[in-house]
Design an enzyme around this catalytic site. Structure first.
Site, mmCIF file in Angstrom:
data_model
loop_
_atom_site.group_PDB
_atom_site.id
_atom_site.type_symbol
_atom_site.label_atom_id
_atom_site.label_comp_id
_atom_site.label_asym_id
_atom_site.label_seq_id
_atom_site.Cartn_x
_atom_site.Cartn_y
_atom_site.Cartn_z
ATOM 1 N N SER A 15 1.092 -1.375 -0.042
ATOM 2 C CA SER A 15 0.135 0.038 0.105
ATOM 3 C C SER A 15 0.656 1.304 0.068
ATOM 4 O O SER A 15 0.241 2.559 -0.175
ATOM 5 C CB SER A 15 -1.059 -0.046 1.547
ATOM 6 O OG SER A 15 -0.290 -0.181 2.390
ATOM 7 N N HIS A 53 14.205 -3.926 1.919
ATOM 8 C CA HIS A 53 14.050 -3.047 2.901
ATOM 9 C C HIS A 53 15.176 -2.360 3.262
ATOM 10 O O HIS A 53 15.352 -1.168 3.526
ATOM 11 C CB HIS A 53 13.329 -3.428 4.014
ATOM 12 C CG HIS A 53 11.819 -3.399 3.908
ATOM 13 N ND1 HIS A 53 10.948 -2.281 4.306
ATOM 14 C CD2 HIS A 53 10.944 -4.375 3.217
ATOM 15 C CE1 HIS A 53 9.874 -2.647 3.988
ATOM 16 N NE2 HIS A 53 9.569 -3.753 3.605
#
Length: 191
Positions: A15, A53
């Site tokens: 998202s 990440h």
């Protein structure tokens, strides 16, 4: 010592919540924040996600890898950082539930997660930093077909509610678009 602001950033998978939270933590920390990673590389696919990440966040941000016992691990290395980014509460809840083993029931899982959150809230009150906490919103999908999935959904839903009640700000990310939930519209009156 005055506590800092607590911001909860919710959203579904992909998202944009982590990128949004990272920008926000950077702003709150004047370009620098301590990053708390709760992921565990239990398989190669997850290991690749963790590597991605790491590449995506600023190299000069100190990182604490804490799949559980986040408050204790963070307190042990804390210096004078003005912002903390915890990414993410969903994985922390999952890690806690998995550590309990197959017999973990709802009450035991909730109590174990509550202890984690108690530790975090103690740090919120004792450190003059701003906090950005990322979590998945899992209550919008179908009911998971397996007991473990339902347990995770229920425990994370309650943890998200607790953090949202404690937070000064709550954001929901949908398709990369941030929607401010708190402060904002209020619910029905108590009367």
């Amino acid at each position: 010592m005055k506590a800092g602001r607590v911001v909860l950033v919710l959203g579904g998978a992909r998202s944009g919540k982590s990128a949004f939270a990272q920008r926000l933590a950077g702003e709150l920390g004047d370009g620098r924040a301590i990053f708390v990673a709760t992921a565990q590389a239990l398989d190669e696919e997850m290991a690749e996600r963790i590597r991605r990440h790491r590449r995506d966040r600023p190299a000069d941000w100190p990182t604490v890898e804490a799949p559980r016992q986040v408050a204790e691990r963070l307190a042990a290395v804390w210096r004078d950082e003005r912002a903390v980014l915890i990414d993410c509460l969903s994985l922390l809840v999952s890690n806690v539930i998995l550590s309990l083993g197959e017999g973990a029931g709802l009450q035991g899982a909730e109590e174990a997660v509550e202890r984690e959150l108690d530790g975090l809230e103690t740090l919120f009150r004792s450190r003059p930093a701003s906090w950005v906490i990322v979590s998945n919103e899992v209550g919008l999908g179908v009911v998971p077909p397996y007991p473990a999935g339902r347990l995770f959904r229920d425990v994370l839903g309650r943890a998200n509610q607790r953090m949202a009640a404690r937070a000064d700000e709550v954001w929901l990310l949908v398709a990369g678009l941030p929607l401010r939930l708190k402060p904002g519209a209020t619910g029905p009156s108590a009367g």
